[in-house]
Scaffold this motif. Structure first.
Motif, PDB file in Angstrom:
ATOM      1  N   GLN A   1      12.185  -2.114  -6.427  1.00 56.65           N
ATOM      2  CA  GLN A   1      12.303  -1.296  -5.237  1.00 56.65           C
ATOM      3  C   GLN A   1      12.215  -2.253  -4.035  1.00 56.65           C
ATOM      4  O   GLN A   1      12.976  -2.160  -2.967  1.00 56.65           O
ATOM      5  CB  GLN A   1      11.691   0.078  -5.308  1.00 56.65           C
ATOM      6  CG  GLN A   1      12.512   1.137  -5.828  1.00 56.65           C
ATOM      7  CD  GLN A   1      11.435   2.519  -5.860  1.00 56.65           C
ATOM      8  OE1 GLN A   1      10.316   2.341  -6.253  1.00 56.65           O
ATOM      9  NE2 GLN A   1      12.218   3.263  -5.260  1.00 56.65           N
ATOM     10  N   MET A   2      11.124  -2.531  -3.879  1.00 63.50           N
ATOM     11  CA  MET A   2      10.668  -3.407  -2.695  1.00 63.50           C
ATOM     12  C   MET A   2      11.453  -4.472  -2.336  1.00 63.50           C
ATOM     13  O   MET A   2      11.987  -5.023  -1.259  1.00 63.50           O
ATOM     14  CB  MET A   2       9.393  -4.155  -2.774  1.00 63.50           C
ATOM     15  CG  MET A   2       8.082  -3.027  -3.176  1.00 63.50           C
ATOM     16  SD  MET A   2       6.483  -3.417  -2.952  1.00 63.50           S
ATOM     17  CE  MET A   2       6.285  -4.063  -1.450  1.00 63.50           C
TER      18      MET A   2
ATOM     19  N   ALA B   1       4.772 -10.193 -12.164  1.00 60.55           N
ATOM     20  CA  ALA B   1       4.643  -9.436 -13.340  1.00 60.55           C
ATOM     21  C   ALA B   1       4.125  -7.884 -13.060  1.00 60.55           C
ATOM     22  O   ALA B   1       3.406  -7.733 -12.198  1.00 60.55           O
ATOM     23  CB  ALA B   1       4.180  -9.970 -14.389  1.00 60.55           C
ATOM     24  N   PRO B   2       4.387  -7.005 -13.861  1.00 59.94           N
ATOM     25  CA  PRO B   2       3.852  -5.721 -13.695  1.00 59.94           C
ATOM     26  C   PRO B   2       2.522  -5.665 -13.887  1.00 59.94           C
ATOM     27  O   PRO B   2       1.901  -6.430 -14.625  1.00 59.94           O
ATOM     28  CB  PRO B   2       4.553  -4.829 -14.870  1.00 59.94           C
ATOM     29  CG  PRO B   2       5.827  -5.661 -15.177  1.00 59.94           C
ATOM     30  CD  PRO B   2       5.662  -7.102 -14.674  1.00 59.94           C
ATOM     31  N   GLY B   3       1.733  -4.932 -12.873  1.00 62.48           N
ATOM     32  CA  GLY B   3       0.160  -4.759 -12.946  1.00 62.48           C
ATOM     33  C   GLY B   3      -0.141  -3.695 -12.150  1.00 62.48           C
ATOM     34  O   GLY B   3      -0.064  -2.843 -12.328  1.00 62.48           O
ATOM     35  N   LEU B   4      -0.523  -4.224 -10.922  1.00 61.46           N
ATOM     36  CA  LEU B   4      -0.930  -3.297  -9.770  1.00 61.46           C
ATOM     37  C   LEU B   4       0.429  -2.484  -9.357  1.00 61.46           C
ATOM     38  O   LEU B   4       0.475  -1.006  -9.328  1.00 61.46           O
ATOM     39  CB  LEU B   4      -1.194  -3.912  -8.694  1.00 61.46           C
ATOM     40  CG  LEU B   4      -1.569  -3.080  -7.283  1.00 61.46           C
ATOM     41  CD1 LEU B   4      -2.892  -2.425  -7.660  1.00 61.46           C
ATOM     42  CD2 LEU B   4      -1.528  -3.784  -5.965  1.00 61.46           C
ATOM     43  N   LEU B   5       1.659  -3.140  -9.533  1.00 65.93           N
ATOM     44  CA  LEU B   5       2.772  -2.268  -9.542  1.00 65.93           C
ATOM     45  C   LEU B   5       3.376  -2.411 -10.430  1.00 65.93           C
ATOM     46  O   LEU B   5       3.678  -3.339 -11.091  1.00 65.93           O
ATOM     47  CB  LEU B   5       3.652  -2.844  -8.114  1.00 65.93           C
ATOM     48  CG  LEU B   5       2.966  -3.007  -6.740  1.00 65.93           C
ATOM     49  CD1 LEU B   5       3.757  -3.639  -5.950  1.00 65.93           C
ATOM     50  CD2 LEU B   5       2.317  -1.745  -6.427  1.00 65.93           C
ATOM     51  N   THR B   6       4.388  -1.493 -10.831  1.00 66.15           N
ATOM     52  CA  THR B   6       5.243  -1.503 -11.911  1.00 66.15           C
ATOM     53  C   THR B   6       6.434  -2.213 -11.887  1.00 66.15           C
ATOM     54  O   THR B   6       6.775  -2.508 -10.515  1.00 66.15           O
ATOM     55  CB  THR B   6       5.782   0.044 -12.342  1.00 66.15           C
ATOM     56  OG1 THR B   6       6.446   0.585 -11.330  1.00 66.15           O
ATOM     57  CG2 THR B   6       4.557   0.671 -12.730  1.00 66.15           C
TER      58      THR B   6
ATOM     59  N   ALA C   1       0.766  -1.341   0.002  1.00 70.31           N
ATOM     60  CA  ALA C   1      -0.070   0.048   0.061  1.00 70.31           C
ATOM     61  C   ALA C   1       0.853   1.204   0.010  1.00 70.31           C
ATOM     62  O   ALA C   1       0.451   2.118  -0.573  1.00 70.31           O
ATOM     63  CB  ALA C   1      -0.912   0.023   1.302  1.00 70.31           C
ATOM     64  N   ILE C   2       2.005   1.305   0.847  1.00 72.67           N
ATOM     65  CA  ILE C   2       2.766   2.417   0.746  1.00 72.67           C
ATOM     66  C   ILE C   2       3.471   2.673  -0.526  1.00 72.67           C
ATOM     67  O   ILE C   2       3.577   3.871  -1.053  1.00 72.67           O
ATOM     68  CB  ILE C   2       3.816   2.055   1.835  1.00 72.67           C
ATOM     69  CG1 ILE C   2       3.226   2.496   3.413  1.00 72.67           C
ATOM     70  CG2 ILE C   2       5.050   3.140   1.826  1.00 72.67           C
ATOM     71  CD1 ILE C   2       3.070   3.735   3.747  1.00 72.67           C
ATOM     72  N   MET C   3       3.903   1.594  -1.245  1.00 76.64           N
ATOM     73  CA  MET C   3       4.536   1.521  -2.299  1.00 76.64           C
ATOM     74  C   MET C   3       3.625   1.952  -3.485  1.00 76.64           C
ATOM     75  O   MET C   3       4.251   2.838  -4.647  1.00 76.64           O
ATOM     76  CB  MET C   3       5.410   0.541  -2.919  1.00 76.64           C
ATOM     77  CG  MET C   3       6.624   0.184  -1.694  1.00 76.64           C
ATOM     78  SD  MET C   3       7.839   1.673  -1.817  1.00 76.64           S
ATOM     79  CE  MET C   3       8.379   1.449  -3.405  1.00 76.64           C
ATOM     80  N   LYS C   4       2.263   1.662  -3.321  1.00 76.28           N
ATOM     81  CA  LYS C   4       1.521   2.176  -4.242  1.00 76.28           C
ATOM     82  C   LYS C   4       1.261   3.726  -4.366  1.00 76.28           C
ATOM     83  O   LYS C   4       1.198   4.398  -5.282  1.00 76.28           O
ATOM     84  CB  LYS C   4       0.117   1.374  -4.049  1.00 76.28           C
ATOM     85  CG  LYS C   4      -1.190   1.867  -5.117  1.00 76.28           C
ATOM     86  CD  LYS C   4      -0.736   1.324  -6.552  1.00 76.28           C
ATOM     87  CE  LYS C   4      -2.044   1.253  -7.378  1.00 76.28           C
ATOM     88  NZ  LYS C   4      -2.205   2.626  -7.769  1.00 76.28           N
ATOM     89  N   LEU C   5       1.353   4.399  -3.038  1.00 69.55           N
ATOM     90  CA  LEU C   5       1.228   5.604  -2.728  1.00 69.55           C
ATOM     91  C   LEU C   5       2.559   6.513  -3.424  1.00 69.55           C
ATOM     92  O   LEU C   5       2.462   7.277  -4.317  1.00 69.55           O
ATOM     93  CB  LEU C   5       1.178   6.161  -1.487  1.00 69.55           C
ATOM     94  CG  LEU C   5      -0.262   5.749  -0.715  1.00 69.55           C
ATOM     95  CD1 LEU C   5      -0.057   5.964   0.798  1.00 69.55           C
ATOM     96  CD2 LEU C   5      -1.275   6.645  -1.586  1.00 69.55           C
TER      97      LEU C   5
END
Length: 414
Positions: free
Chosen positions: A318-319, A307-312, A106-110
């Protein structure tokens, strides 16, 4: 075949050792009736392992889901008891610290959406006083994600999220239960255990602060933002925040077992309660230990990182990247995940434990993932069962000679 390296990893979700447990009174256990398995798929090495493991440790309920190349291969509920419920693949279990990858996502989505910076300092954002220790003003969002914030419970002997409620209520002269705001006020009166960013030290409190960061940035309750922006986009709808009281157990949630009781932290009555139901405040643990989930839903969660989707791909990278300037050997803690490089690939995982709960989520370098959930913790030794089953699960996976071609996710609405 893999070595036992992952079994020797940091027990990131373990909240206390036997020496840290206060005196407790034993309560009677039930004799387990015959064995029952529910769910879908057929992978005998996993089923055989779960049965022998649970029977040897008198674990009443468990669930396991196995993913291969993004497809759900196995979804099981395991029962060594006939009541009061029957564990299903969709039964809800407390996740304990397996909640942390959810919060980190959630943080990384922000961050990905440009609404938050990893270098943002947390104290001014949350209104934390730095009078007791000016170093608190240097703690960043990145520090919290990677457990570099400066709190070390092995040094201070203090984890404000577990069994410290009476200390906090006495110091602040407030009644039980203490709130997250009380915890932040109290911890801000203490000095940090090391300079932020200097080294790793696992911190439940740091992840509690991340939950407050999400609320501050979005203007939404923590769980609401997570459901809308992390879970719903991948069709996960069953997950919910857990509640402390046994009377508030959700209809599809398993009960939690411990042979011990202790003093409640939920009021000033001094009443004795079973360890899983009131000796820690689950509502305060929203971002670091309070999520409820089924095994199949957390199995779906693991696919976010395939794979990329919700997150690039950049955000995922980075995570899983090692923390800058912090020495590590063999494995490290990224952002919400423990990470071990395997050649050019990665093993990533998280585990969790508190009384009544042991959990483990693994993403293996070869495209296999699994999530195992138990409704018991090894109270006598203060160890989570997932540390013991970690390596055997790798062995079970290696013993599968023929994987199914079907995907069970659609049959669970995923």
């Amino acid at each position: 075949m893999l070595t036992r390296r992952d079994s020797l990893r940091l027990l990131a979700g373990t909240v206390m050792g036997a020496a840290a447990l206060p005196a407790r009174s034993a309560i009677a256990a039930d004799t387990p009736p015959p064995w029952t398995v529910t769910g879908s798929g057929s992978l005998p090495p996993f089923d055989d392992l779960m049965r022998s493991f649970m029977e040897s440790r008198s674990i009443p309920y468990a669930s396991l889901a196995v993913v291969r190349q993004g497809k759900l291969m196995l979804a099981r509920g395991y029962n060594s008891t006939s009541g009061p419920v029957l564990a299903q693949p969709t039964s809800l279990f407390r996740l304990a610290s397996v909640s942390k990858p959810v919060t980190a996502t959630a943080i990384m989505k922000l961050v990905q959406d440009g609404r938050l910076s990893l270098s943002a300092t947390v104290a001014p954002m949350l209104g934390l006083s730095t009078a007791a220790d000016s170093r608190l003003g240097n703690v960043t969002v990145r520090h919290l994600l990677q457990h570099l914030g400066g709190w070390d419970r092995s040094v201070s002997g203090f984890d404000p999220m577990y069994r410290e409620d009476s200390t906090i209520s006495s110091a602040l002269q407030v009644s039980l239960p203490v709130t997250q705001a009380n915890i932040m006020d109290y911890v801000s009166t203490r000095t940090l255990d090391f300079d932020p960013g200097l080294r790793y030290a696992y911190s439940n409190y740091g992840y509690m602060l991340l939950g407050k960061v999400i609320e501050t940035v979005t203007g939404l309750p923590y769980a609401t933002y997570v459901r809308q922006n992390v879970l719903s986009p991948v069709k996960i709808t069953r997950m919910a925040q857990g509640r402390t009281a046994q009377s508030l157990r959700r209809s599809t949630e398993v009960p939690y077992y411990s042979p011990y009781s202790d003093t409640t932290v939920m009021d000033d009555s001094g009443a004795q309660v079973p360890l899983p139901y009131g000796t820690f405040n689950l509502e305060n643990m929203a971002a670091h230990g309070a999520w409820l989930s089924s095994a199949v839903d957390m199995a779906k969660f693991t696919t976010i990182f395939d794979a990329p989707g919700l997150l690039t791909s950049s955000t995922i990278g980075q995570m899983f990247a090692p923390p800058d300037g912090v020495p590590w050997s063999g494995s490290y803690y990224g952002m919400g995940w423990s990470v071990r490089p395997i050649g050019s690939a990665l093993n990533t995982w998280h585990d969790g434990a508190y009384p009544g709960t042991s959990t483990l989520m693994v993403r293996r370098y070869d495209g296999l993932s699994w999530i195992v959930l138990f409704n018991r913790w090894d109270d006598a030794l203060g160890q989570n069962y997932t540390a013991d089953i970690d390596y055997p699960l790798h062995v079970a996976a290696d013993r599968v000679t023929s994987w199914p071609n079907t995907d069970l996710f659609p049959s669970y609405g995923l």
